[in-house]
Design an enzyme around this catalytic site. Structure first.
Site, PDB file in Angstrom:
ATOM      1  N   ASP A  41      38.366  41.831  44.436  1.00 31.54           N
ATOM      2  CA  ASP A  41      39.592  42.626  44.468  1.00 31.54           C
ATOM      3  C   ASP A  41      39.395  44.032  43.901  1.00 31.54           C
ATOM      4  O   ASP A  41      38.286  44.434  43.534  1.00 31.54           O
ATOM      5  CB  ASP A  41      40.702  41.873  43.738  1.00 31.54           C
ATOM      6  N   ASP A  90      48.961  43.568  50.852  1.00 27.47           N
ATOM      7  CA  ASP A  90      49.221  42.136  50.984  1.00 27.47           C
ATOM      8  C   ASP A  90      50.239  41.841  52.081  1.00 27.47           C
ATOM      9  O   ASP A  90      51.215  42.568  52.270  1.00 27.47           O
ATOM     10  CB  ASP A  90      49.744  41.573  49.665  1.00 27.47           C
TER      11      ASP A  90
END
Length: 436
Positions: A154, A219
């Protein structure tokens, strides 16, 4: 005439931009095809433990998901203690993973699955657990020692510029180098490296040199507007996807509420045919037969896992506007691409009402003029006759999809008029224009 010029300009710009993404992928022997599996984040976020992971693996097996190719069980954020050990290692949560990650992996591997883990390129993960910055090789070795096959990486808690002294590529290069170094040291296959960079630094231009997939947007959310925006964005960078490297459109949000059945079909079709990794983010203990049926569509999955042609489908007509320009709420509706089975199409109704969708076959670059094509519907699993020059899908539901597979069935019948399907551009060798 103005609309024609705008369409040509748009198409040329799109072709030029997409051609820039044709970089060479990292072929290090893993993930030649998109990964199929499960990821914990969308359904559970931080509410995970070893029992949930083992139960999920068993459910994937009993529901038949493993049989159709879903063979990864991946843990996302929140699995670790908040502090490293005295020696600097990441430690699994002593309560929720009390048996240890190594034993958990052994149990899941024994069921025939591979496993994935999560970390971050900054000081901390997005949920505040230890990140891997300045500990890349140490953490890669920990993950390998635990038995993991895949790493999602990430982009939170970025170090100060005066410390990192890197661009975003260098930030991810650190872990890519650590994975390669570890593989050379241990003589074991490298972990699959999935970059979760969110696309802010044109990751589709450079991600292929570091890993096997790269997130291209923020997202996903279980609603149509989110799907439409992701599809629209990725419609312009499809050429970045091929064997060993692909655009990652984020996890599958089927069954989490917010999508109609038709929207769920469109979601799965777009992700699969664009050759995105397919990581289920649904609570499998509550999955409905309809959603399970979508996830187990073998004909769609076969395109995603095509071992001869690794390319994504691409649009041949953008948007719903008269000049075919797009917007984020109405992405491209007409898509096609080559496959070892034939030419695959995706007709995506982005409208809020049913629509009849029609196109000239030769609008797709993968179709030959003067030929007829057998039609296979990849959702009804039926053979639907022969298409000659045109294809029409009637009453496509709002936000619904049609996925026909066209296979060459020989020359078109003699005597068709006009002599060309695209008659307004057709000319006899003596210079006479062919009329419609």
């Amino acid at each position: 005439m103005l609309a024609d010029k705008l369409w040509i300009a748009t198409a040329c710009a799109i072709f030029y931009a997409s051609s820039l993404t044709g970089v060479h992928a990292l072929n290090n022997g893993v993930a030649r095809l998109p990964v199929l599996g499960y990821n914990t984040w969308n359904a559970y976020q931080c509410n995970i433990d070893e029992d949930l992971m083992l139960t999920t693996a068993k459910l994937m097996k009993s529901l038949g998901l493993q049989d159709v190719g879903y063979n990864y069980v991946n843990i996302d954020d929140c699995y670790a203690e908040k502090n490293r050990s005295m020696s600097g290692d990441i430690i699994e949560d002593k309560v929720r993973f009390k048996s240890g990650m190594k034993k958990l992996n052994e149990q899941i591997h024994a069921l025939g699955f591979k496993t994935g883990i999560y970390s971050d390129s900054g000081w901390f993960t997005c949920a505040g657990y230890p990140g891997s910055f300045q500990n890349e090789l140490r953490d890669a070795k920990t993950f390998q020692d635990w038995g993991f096959d895949y790493l999602k990486y990430d982009n939170c808690a970025i170090p100060y510029d005066s410390i990192i002294r890197q661009g975003i590529v260098g930030k991810y290069q650190r872990m890519a180098d650590a994975i390669a170094q570890l593989a050379a040291m241990t003589k074991k296959p490298p972990m699959i490296f999935s970059l979760c960079e969110w696309g802010w630094s044109q990751v589709w231009l450079w991600g292929a040199t570091l890993g096997q997939s790269w997130r291209t947007t923020g997202d996903i959310a279980p609603k149509w507007d989110s799907l439409a925006a992701i599809i629209n964005f990725n419609s312009f960078i499809t050429q970045a996807t091929d064997f060993y490297g692909r655009n990652d459109l984020d996890m599958l949000q089927l069954g989490n509420g917010g999508l109609t059945y038709e929207e769920a079909k469109s979601h799965f079709t777009a992700w699969a045919l664009m050759k995105s990794p397919l990581l289920i983010g649904t609570n499998l203990s509550a999955i409905t037969p309809d959603i399970l049926g979508i996830l187990k569509n073998k004909e769609i999955l076969a395109i995603n896992q095509d071992d001869v042609i690794g390319k994504s489908i691409s649009p041949f007509r953008w948007g719903i506007n008269p000049d075919w320009t797009s917007n984020s709420t109405h992405p491209a509706q007409f898509w096609s691409g080559p496959s070892k089975f034939g030419t695959v199409f995706m007709l995506l109704n982005t409208l809020d009402e049913p629509a009849t969708m029609s196109f000239n076959l030769t609008e797709s670059p993968w179709i030959r003029a003067g030929r007829q094509y057998s039609v296979r519907d990849l959702w009804t699993h039926t053979d639907n006759g022969t298409a000659i020059r045109n294809f029409t899908a009637h009453d496509v539901p709002p936000h619904g999809v049609v996925a026909p597979l066209l296979k060459d069935a020989g020359g078109e019948p003699d005597g068709l008029f006009p002599a060309c399907s695209v008659w307004w551009q057709c000319t006899d060798k003596n210079g006479t224009r062919v009329g419609g």
